[in-house]
Design an enzyme around this catalytic site. Structure first.
Site, PDB file in Angstrom:
ATOM      1  CE1 TYR A  94       3.756   0.299  -9.770  1.00 41.06           C
ATOM      2  CE2 TYR A  94       2.578  -0.920 -11.457  1.00 41.06           C
ATOM      3  CZ  TYR A  94       3.615  -0.832 -10.551  1.00 41.06           C
ATOM      4  OH  TYR A  94       4.494  -1.878 -10.408  1.00 41.06           O
ATOM      5  CE  LYS A 137       1.040  -2.745  -8.800  1.00 43.60           C
ATOM      6  NZ  LYS A 137       2.236  -3.558  -8.978  1.00 43.60           N
ATOM      7  CD  GLU A 190       7.727  -7.924  -3.676  1.00 47.62           C
ATOM      8  OE1 GLU A 190       6.540  -8.214  -3.896  1.00 47.62           O
ATOM      9  OE2 GLU A 190       8.080  -6.818  -3.227  1.00 47.62           O
ATOM     10  CG  LEU A 193       2.678  -4.839  -4.139  1.00 49.33           C
ATOM     11  CD1 LEU A 193       2.602  -3.358  -3.786  1.00 49.33           C
ATOM     12  CD2 LEU A 193       2.594  -5.020  -5.641  1.00 49.33           C
TER      13      LEU A 193
END
Ligand code: PDD
Length: 283
Positions: free
Chosen positions: A33, A147, A179, A204
């Site tokens: 996505y 992702k 993250e 990511l």
């Protein structure tokens, strides 16, 4: 009135959107996505999001059966049909549907869906005053550079953080911050160095972070790419997180540790202003 959404080649009212029970995104999380910010009717950093979508598809060997121009057209049409001024446009591509089987055939037809969400992305309380983030062990799989819609680790971590009185959560692995649960984590050292973790399979690659790196370069500001520990983050002069849905958000507490004086720092303010200026928002 509900939204108009996009599903497999058609724009339909949201209550009429139907996805197969056998969609592999639904059964296996076999889907990727993207979330693009929309500010004053304009998509921000969309080229970076479409680059990353192509990369995610490639990494999972999901054939890209639509051109980049087709996808951008779907996004633009969703924004227009829903008269979206501020919010996000979401895209998802699953491998397609087939009887449940771990093995997949490469003849499946990928399923592209999209929808808009209305939300004020600028001038939020979080951006003005900063947020508190908890620290947790990173619960995710090893390919976080893709992702995918497999977000249960983040869902659980965020929900637990909220129950503990935090606004969000940063994740930690092997003694280093990876993250945020849905954002890129940054700190500014007491020597004024802006730190962000280098690209790897552990995180990511953030589009907002890339955009900020470009803006910084144009300003003669350097972002140092290196890993940092939770202790370094807690002792930092400033901290902030970036994402398409939160833009640049100051972090003023990490775990029980208040960062500096507990107020968003000057450099974070500067980066917020640079980003908004790029997005065409008067500051
Ligand atoms: N998430 N890291 C993770 C794990 C993320 O989920 C996100 C974004 C980011 C920041 O990426 P970007 O700057 O390209 O938005 C980093 C989106 C907003 C979401 O899942 O809703």
């Amino acid at each position: 009135m509900g939204r108009i959404v996009y599903i497999r080649g058609q724009f339909v009212p949201e209550q009429d959107a139907r996805i197969s029970l056998f969609d592999r995104g639904f059964l296996f999380g076999d889907a990727v996505y993207e979330v693009t910010a929309v500010i004053n009717g304009r998509m921000i950093d969309n080229d970076l999001h479409l680059d990353r979508l192509e990369r995610s598809l490639k990494e999972l060997a999901i054939p890209q059966t639509f051109s980049r121009a087709d996808i951008a057209m779907v996004q633009a049409e969703l924004i227009a049909r829903n008269a979206l001024q501020n919010g996000t446009v979401y895209l998802q591509v699953s491998r397609g549907d087939a009887d449940r089987d771990f093995f997949y055939s490469d003849t499946l037809a990928p399923c592209l869906v999209g929808f808009t969400q209305q939300k004020m992305l600028t001038g939020t309380k979080a951006q003005q005053h900063g947020i508190a983030v908890d620290l947790v062990d990173d619960p995710r799989w090893q390919r976080r550079d893709i992702k995918t819609v497999m977000l249960l680790g983040q869902v659980m971590a965020k929900q637990a953080a909220r129950s503990g009185g935090f606004d969000d959560v940063w994740m930690v692995e092997n003694g280093q911050v990876t993250e945020g649960a849905s954002s890129t984590a940054h700190i500014i050292t007491t020597k004024g160095r802006i730190l962000t973790r280098p690209a790897s399979q552990a995180t990511l690659p953030g589009c907002t972070q890339r955009a900020i790196a470009r803006l910084c370069a144009a300003e003669g500001l350097e972002i140092e790419e290196r890993v940092f520990t939770p202790a370094e983050a807690q002792g930092a002069a400033e901290a902030f997180q970036t994402s398409a849905s939160s833009l640049v958000t100051p972090v003023v507490r990490i775990g029980s540790q208040v960062i500096a004086d507990g107020k968003p720092g000057a450099m974070t303010r500067k980066l917020q202003a640079l980003y908004l200026e790029m997005a065409g928002v008067p500051v």
